[in-house]
Write a protein that holds these residues in place. Structure first.
Motif, PDB file in Angstrom:
ATOM      1  N   LEU A 115      -0.398  28.364   2.842  1.00  0.00           N
ATOM      2  CA  LEU A 115       0.832  29.091   2.527  1.00  0.00           C
ATOM      3  C   LEU A 115       2.016  28.372   3.158  1.00  0.00           C
ATOM      4  O   LEU A 115       2.016  28.115   4.364  1.00  0.00           O
ATOM      5  N   PHE A 116       3.014  28.076   2.347  1.00  0.00           N
ATOM      6  CA  PHE A 116       4.228  27.442   2.844  1.00  0.00           C
ATOM      7  C   PHE A 116       5.436  28.133   2.233  1.00  0.00           C
ATOM      8  O   PHE A 116       5.392  28.636   1.105  1.00  0.00           O
ATOM      9  N   GLY A 117       6.524  28.156   2.993  1.00  0.00           N
ATOM     10  CA  GLY A 117       7.796  28.636   2.478  1.00  0.00           C
ATOM     11  C   GLY A 117       8.679  27.455   2.115  1.00  0.00           C
ATOM     12  O   GLY A 117       8.804  26.503   2.894  1.00  0.00           O
ATOM     13  N   LEU A 118       9.268  27.506   0.939  1.00  0.00           N
ATOM     14  CA  LEU A 118      10.146  26.441   0.463  1.00  0.00           C
ATOM     15  C   LEU A 118      11.574  26.966   0.389  1.00  0.00           C
ATOM     16  O   LEU A 118      11.806  28.082  -0.086  1.00  0.00           O
ATOM     17  N   ALA A 119      12.519  26.182   0.859  1.00  0.00           N
ATOM     18  CA  ALA A 119      13.930  26.588   0.815  1.00  0.00           C
ATOM     19  C   ALA A 119      14.776  25.411   0.362  1.00  0.00           C
ATOM     20  O   ALA A 119      14.530  24.261   0.739  1.00  0.00           O
ATOM     21  N   GLY A 120      15.795  25.724  -0.452  1.00  0.00           N
ATOM     22  CA  GLY A 120      16.771  24.716  -0.859  1.00  0.00           C
ATOM     23  C   GLY A 120      16.184  23.555  -1.612  1.00  0.00           C
ATOM     24  O   GLY A 120      15.495  23.720  -2.625  1.00  0.00           O
ATOM     25  N   SER A 121      16.436  22.358  -1.138  1.00  0.00           N
ATOM     26  CA  SER A 121      16.036  21.141  -1.837  1.00  0.00           C
ATOM     27  C   SER A 121      14.530  21.012  -1.975  1.00  0.00           C
ATOM     28  O   SER A 121      14.041  20.315  -2.870  1.00  0.00           O
ATOM     29  N   ALA A 122      13.755  21.659  -1.107  1.00  0.00           N
ATOM     30  CA  ALA A 122      12.303  21.618  -1.231  1.00  0.00           C
ATOM     31  C   ALA A 122      11.840  22.292  -2.519  1.00  0.00           C
ATOM     32  O   ALA A 122      10.812  21.913  -3.087  1.00  0.00           O
ATOM     33  N   ILE A 123      12.585  23.290  -2.982  1.00  0.00           N
ATOM     34  CA  ILE A 123      12.271  23.927  -4.263  1.00  0.00           C
ATOM     35  C   ILE A 123      12.656  22.999  -5.405  1.00  0.00           C
ATOM     36  O   ILE A 123      11.922  22.847  -6.388  1.00  0.00           O
ATOM     37  N   GLU A 124      13.810  22.353  -5.281  1.00  0.00           N
ATOM     38  CA  GLU A 124      14.293  21.486  -6.346  1.00  0.00           C
ATOM     39  C   GLU A 124      13.348  20.325  -6.629  1.00  0.00           C
ATOM     40  O   GLU A 124      13.297  19.806  -7.732  1.00  0.00           O
ATOM     41  N   SER A 125      12.549  19.944  -5.627  1.00  0.00           N
ATOM     42  CA  SER A 125      11.631  18.829  -5.815  1.00  0.00           C
ATOM     43  C   SER A 125      10.437  19.185  -6.694  1.00  0.00           C
ATOM     44  O   SER A 125       9.748  18.296  -7.207  1.00  0.00           O
ATOM     45  N   ILE A 126      10.173  20.497  -6.885  1.00  0.00           N
ATOM     46  CA  ILE A 126       9.033  20.897  -7.705  1.00  0.00           C
ATOM     47  C   ILE A 126       9.411  21.767  -8.900  1.00  0.00           C
ATOM     48  O   ILE A 126       8.614  21.929  -9.816  1.00  0.00           O
TER      49      ILE A 126
END
Length: 317
Positions: A115-126
């Motif tokens: 389980l990981f939380g993604l925020a900002g640019s980390a979401i944009e990468s996927i």
């Protein structure tokens, strides 16, 4: 309901990937998994599509929340429920008591998933573009659930079988993820607030956590009565204070120094100083919260000020 709030400067945006070690996973599998959960949760699991997720609560007979989950289907007969690790074992035991002859198997699947939380640019990468809260996207073996933003920052929950490569992005400290969680205005149930609230006391009806059109579940009559008979006198609010609060700590109002008017439901250090919290409290106390009249722990405790909620309440929509 209109409440006076104090404002704080907007904090700079965080981006990155955070390991969510405080969360765990309950797996419900079998041909009657959906039917079983339909009779236990505040959400309509029967209508849950494979491209959706839901916030849901598990209540006792008095409508008090014993657990809350992010719920989604990995397949038509396999449902994952992400919840706080500190209540997982108790919740699994309680839910298992109701299985009886249902063709559904419940298990602690925490070790099976990352389980990981993604925020900002980390979401944009996927995932390209904006995604509403509670949309679910399947990316190879991973399930990505888009969450309510925190501090205006897009966020998502990434759940994949253990060993799956983690999305690329800067490491985001867990404390910063907790602060974004608080800023989203949605508090998940943890052990200190076990059975402390009916769903509306944490605004669950306003953020997609309760379906009032589905059939019965434990506490359903109490939850419905609170909504439709105007008996609810507590709501969740965002608050700021300079000292450190504790989840489950009581709040007091200057007009009644003896009786607490609320509880801290979630909290995290605010970047730049102080702490932010989600507090559930009497609406009458919130309406008269100016001038340091709200305090933490006792009538002479640390003062706190209310901040704007990031979403409208159902009664305001």
């Amino acid at each position: 309901m209109k409440t006076p709030f104090n404002a704080l400067p907007v904090v700079s945006i965080f981006s990155g990937v955070a390991g969510l070690s405080h969360l765990g996973v309950i797996r419900v599998a079998g041909e009657e998994a959906v039917k079983f959960l339909q009779g236990q949760l505040t959400q309509d699991v029967a209508l849950l599509g494979l491209s959706e997720a839901r916030l849901a609560a598990f209540c006792n007979a008095k409508g008090r929340m014993q657990a809350s989950f992010i719920v989604f289907k990995r397949s038509p007969n396999e449902i994952l429920m992400v919840c706080s690790q500190d209540i997982l074992a108790t919740t699994l035991k309680r839910l298992s008591m109701f299985v009886l002859r249902a063709k559904a198997k419940l298990s602690d699947a925490t070790a099976d998933y990352a389980l990981f939380g993604l925020a900002g640019s980390a979401i944009e990468s996927i995932a390209v573009g904006a995604h509403p809260a509670w949309v679910k996207a399947d990316i190879d073996a991973a399930n990505v659930v888009f969450l309510y933003p925190g501090n205006g920052q897009p966020r998502a929950l990434w759940c994949a079988p253990a060993g799956t490569p983690v999305p690329t992005g800067d490491a985001l400290p867990l404390a910063q993820w907790h602060w974004l969680d608080v800023q989203s205005g949605i508090a998940m149930i943890t052990q200190p607030i076990f059975e402390a609230f009916v769903p509306q006391m944490l605004n669950y009806e306003s953020v997609g956590g309760v379906n009032f059109k589905k059939g019965c579940y434990p506490g359903q009559e109490i939850v419905a009565r609170s909504q439709f008979r105007g008996t609810l006198k507590r709501r969740a609010y965002l608050a700021h204070m300079e000292g450190e609060p504790v989840v489950g700590q009581e709040l007091f109002h200057a007009l009644d120094a003896e009786q607490p008017c609320g509880l801290v439901a979630a909290c995290a250090p605010r970047p730049g100083g102080g702490f932010d919290a989600i507090v559930s409290m009497q609406t009458s106390a919130a309406a008269d919260a100016e001038g340091g009249r709200l305090t933490l722990g006792s009538s002479g405790g640390l003062a706190l000020s209310l901040l704007p909620l990031p979403y409208p309440l159902l009664e305001d929509i």
